[in-house]
Structure formats: structure tokens, C-alpha cells
Scaffold this active site. Structure first.
Site, PDB file in Angstrom:
ATOM      1  N   ASN A 148      -0.538  -1.790  24.761  1.00 59.09           N
ATOM      2  CA  ASN A 148       0.604  -0.838  24.550  1.00 59.09           C
ATOM      3  C   ASN A 148       0.498   0.341  24.538  1.00 59.09           C
ATOM      4  OD1 ASN A 148       3.032   0.199  23.307  1.00 59.09           O
ATOM      5  ND2 ASN A 148       3.064  -0.671  21.505  1.00 59.09           N
ATOM      6  N   TRP A 149       0.770   1.284  25.511  1.00 60.14           N
ATOM      7  CA  TRP A 149       0.304   2.520  25.718  1.00 60.14           C
ATOM      8  C   TRP A 149       1.234   3.589  24.753  1.00 60.14           C
ATOM      9  CZ3 TRP A 149      -0.341   3.213  31.753  1.00 60.14           C
ATOM     10  CH2 TRP A 149      -1.228   2.463  32.141  1.00 60.14           C
ATOM     11  N   LYS A 150       2.089   3.026  24.271  1.00 60.03           N
ATOM     12  CA  LYS A 150       3.049   3.869  23.300  1.00 60.03           C
ATOM     13  C   LYS A 150       3.366   5.223  23.786  1.00 60.03           C
ATOM     14  CE  LYS A 150       0.982   1.330  19.466  1.00 60.03           C
ATOM     15  NZ  LYS A 150       0.526   1.318  18.173  1.00 60.03           N
ATOM     16  N   HIS A 206       8.642  -3.919  18.080  1.00 59.49           N
ATOM     17  CA  HIS A 206       7.373  -3.312  17.596  1.00 59.49           C
ATOM     18  C   HIS A 206       7.645  -2.796  16.052  1.00 59.49           C
ATOM     19  CE1 HIS A 206       3.892  -0.803  16.952  1.00 59.49           C
ATOM     20  NE2 HIS A 206       3.050  -1.668  17.885  1.00 59.49           N
ATOM     21  N   GLU A 237       6.803  -0.119  14.989  1.00 62.45           N
ATOM     22  CA  GLU A 237       7.193   1.280  15.155  1.00 62.45           C
ATOM     23  C   GLU A 237       8.844   1.451  15.447  1.00 62.45           C
ATOM     24  OE1 GLU A 237       3.842   2.352  17.754  1.00 62.45           O
ATOM     25  OE2 GLU A 237       2.456   2.128  15.879  1.00 62.45           O
ATOM     26  N   GLU A 287       1.325  -8.469  14.281  1.00 68.45           N
ATOM     27  CA  GLU A 287       0.876  -7.136  14.235  1.00 68.45           C
ATOM     28  C   GLU A 287       1.088  -6.843  12.725  1.00 68.45           C
ATOM     29  OE1 GLU A 287       0.324  -4.837  18.091  1.00 68.45           O
ATOM     30  OE2 GLU A 287       2.079  -4.286  17.154  1.00 68.45           O
ATOM     31  N   GLY A 300      -3.496   1.292  14.046  1.00 68.47           N
ATOM     32  CA  GLY A 300      -3.838   2.633  14.257  1.00 68.47           C
ATOM     33  C   GLY A 300      -4.707   2.931  13.049  1.00 68.47           C
ATOM     34  N   SER A 304      -5.481  -2.591  15.392  1.00 69.41           N
ATOM     35  CA  SER A 304      -6.989  -2.152  15.494  1.00 69.41           C
ATOM     36  C   SER A 304      -7.904  -3.085  16.209  1.00 69.41           C
ATOM     37  CB  SER A 304      -7.525  -1.669  14.319  1.00 69.41           C
ATOM     38  OG  SER A 304      -6.714  -0.758  13.496  1.00 69.41           O
ATOM     39  N   GLY A 318      -3.299  -1.217  21.243  1.00 71.51           N
ATOM     40  CA  GLY A 318      -2.740   0.060  21.171  1.00 71.51           C
ATOM     41  C   GLY A 318      -3.658   1.064  21.619  1.00 71.51           C
ATOM     42  N   GLY A 319      -4.568   2.096  20.617  1.00 80.78           N
ATOM     43  CA  GLY A 319      -5.437   2.996  21.055  1.00 80.78           C
ATOM     44  C   GLY A 319      -6.195   2.684  21.940  1.00 80.78           C
TER      45      GLY A 319
END
Ligand code: 13P
Length: 248
Positions: free
Chosen positions: A8-10, A93, A95, A163, A169, A208, A229-230
């Protein structure tokens, strides 16, 4: 079941970094045991899908609207994602639940739209830290599953991602026992509600995930892959996670 490693590149990167990532994944994917999915920002879905055409790396969106068209400024419809080359879409998600106050009922409506457009939905669930500390994590996730998944989700191969909000993150993850317990709980809940077909529903863990913890997490029972993610923004890290899937 072949594990799925989804990135997920967000809201990160530009066209150059998206293209470089896609090219690195395209080169490495044929040698991997894991299936790969990348979910770029809307603007990059089409060029990334074009860059990955003919490769085994799938492309998804990060959200879609519940309607197929209309006066909804700034939104993207599921058929548009499909048209742009996406096969998957992340929905619900945390977010989006937080930034856009998305309810589980809205997530369900979007998931219905995704299914109708022929997209595979990746529906996210997970508790906040306060909910975990209060011992409410299973109740919260159980309710999210009940309210977010529409009819046809399981039989169409819909994917669920657990999640925990507090692990996203932050560099913190639940213990391996806690991840395994939640995935067992979700499996039971899905089989109870939807029948034995839910035994093969893919359950991803997200929050994470890094090269250093991926092997331990991916080896847990009922963990069928990861939503990253990251670490998905760095090709070497994302590929290291993909290479950490257990050998069949
Ligand atoms: P991080 O891997 O950066 O914690 O993000 C997880 C996530 O939200 C994937 O959807």
C-alpha cells in the site's frame, strides 16, 4: 494457498519513483513464491498497471466510491479502476476510516461496488490501542467484519487485512501469539457467518511489517500474506518480505 504480499503505497512518491518501483518488482516477481500486489495512489494506477502489463504483479487502488458514476467531485469509481488496469482495491483502511469518517456500512457499499466491477476487494479491519488495552479487540474486529463484508465477498475471493491501528507506521507489532489469536478469531468468525468457503479466504496481516519480522509473522497459522505500508516503497525491502514467505 499462495501467500500474497501487498504493498500500500498510500500518498507517497511521484511518477519516477512509482515507475522505478514497478520496474524492480517486474524484474524480480517471476522468481518469487509469493503473489505480489501493489496499490499506488490513484494517479499512478494506470501507468503502473501499464508498466506491469504481462508481469505477475497485480495492481490495485486504495479506495473507490460506492457508485459507478455521478456528481462526486474528487472520487474514483470502481469501474474506472478496473478500466485503468487494476484488479484489486483496498477498502476500509483505518486511515480512510479516520481521515474520511468512513463507517463500516460505507465500506460495505464500496465493497459491493468493487465486486460488481470485477475487482477483488481487500477489506481492512483492526482495533485502536485503547480498544486493545480495554480487551475489546476481538469484539471490534468481529463487528467490523460483520458490518463491512457484503454478500458474495467470500465466494468472489475477497481478502481481509487485519491491521491494528496502533501498529501502522509505528514500528510496533502485536506479539506473534496475539497476531495468531486474532487471525484464528477472524477465521472462525468468517466460517461461522459465511460457511466453509471462508476457510480459504486470504487473511493478511498489516502494521509495521519489515524484512526483519516478516518471516516470523508470515509463518503464523491463518496468516496468508501481508499488507505492507512503508517498507513497500523500497523495492529491496518489499522483495525481502516477499522472499520471507514460508516454503510450501
Ligand atoms: P506500515 O507497514 O507502514 O505500518 O503500514 C501498514 C499499512 O497501513 C498498510 O495498509
Amino acid at each position: 494457498m499462495r501467500p500474497l504480499i501487498a504493498g500500500n503505497w498510500k500518498m507517497n512518491g511521484d511518477w519516477r519513483s512509482a515507475r522505478d518501483l514497478a520496474e524492480a518488482l517486474r524484474a524480480a516477481a517471476p522468481g518469487l513464491d509469493a503473489a505480489l500486489l501493489v496499490c499506488p495512489p490513484f494517479l499512478h494506477v494506470q501507468p503502473v498497471a501499464a508498466a506491469l502489463l504481462g508481469s505477475p504483479v497485480a495492481v490495485g487502488g486504495q479506495d473507490c466510491h460506492a457508485r459507478n458514476s455521478g456528481a462526486h467531485t474528487g472520487d474514483i469509481a470502481a469501474p474506472m479502476l478496473r478500466d485503468a488496469g487494476a484488479t484489486h482495491v483496498i477498502l476500509g483502511h483505518s486511515e480512510r476510516r479516520a481521515d474520511h469518517a468512513e463507517s463500516s456500512a460505507q465500506v460495505r457499499a464500496k465493497t459491493e461496488a468493487a465486486l460488481a466491477a470485477g475487482l477483488t476487494p481487500v477489506v481492512c479491519v483492526g482495533e485502536t490501542e485503547a480498544e486493545r488495552l480495554a480487551g475489546e479487540h476481538e469484539a471490534v474486529v468481529g463487528r467490523q467484519l460483520e458490518e463491512s463484508l457484503p454478500l458474495g465477498f467470500i465466494t468472489s475471493g475477497g481478502i481481509v487485512a487485519y491491521e491494528p491501528v496502533w501498529a501502522i507506521g509505528t514500528g510496533r507489532t502485536p506479539t506473534e501469539d496475539d497476531i495468531a489469536a486474532m487471525h484464528r478469531f477472524m477465521r472462525h468468525a468468517l466460517v461461522n457467518s459465511w460457511g466453509p468457503t471462508a476457510q480459504i479466504t486470504r487473511l493478511l496481516y498489516g502494521g509495521s511489517v519489515k524484512p526483519s519480522n516478516a518471516a516470523a509473522i508470515l509463518a503464523l497459522p491463518d496468516v496468508d500474506g501481508a499488507l505492507v505500508g512503508g517498507a513497500s516503497l523500497v523495492a529491496a525491502d518489499f522483495l525481502a518480505i516477499a522472499r520471507a514467505v514460508p516454503q510450501e
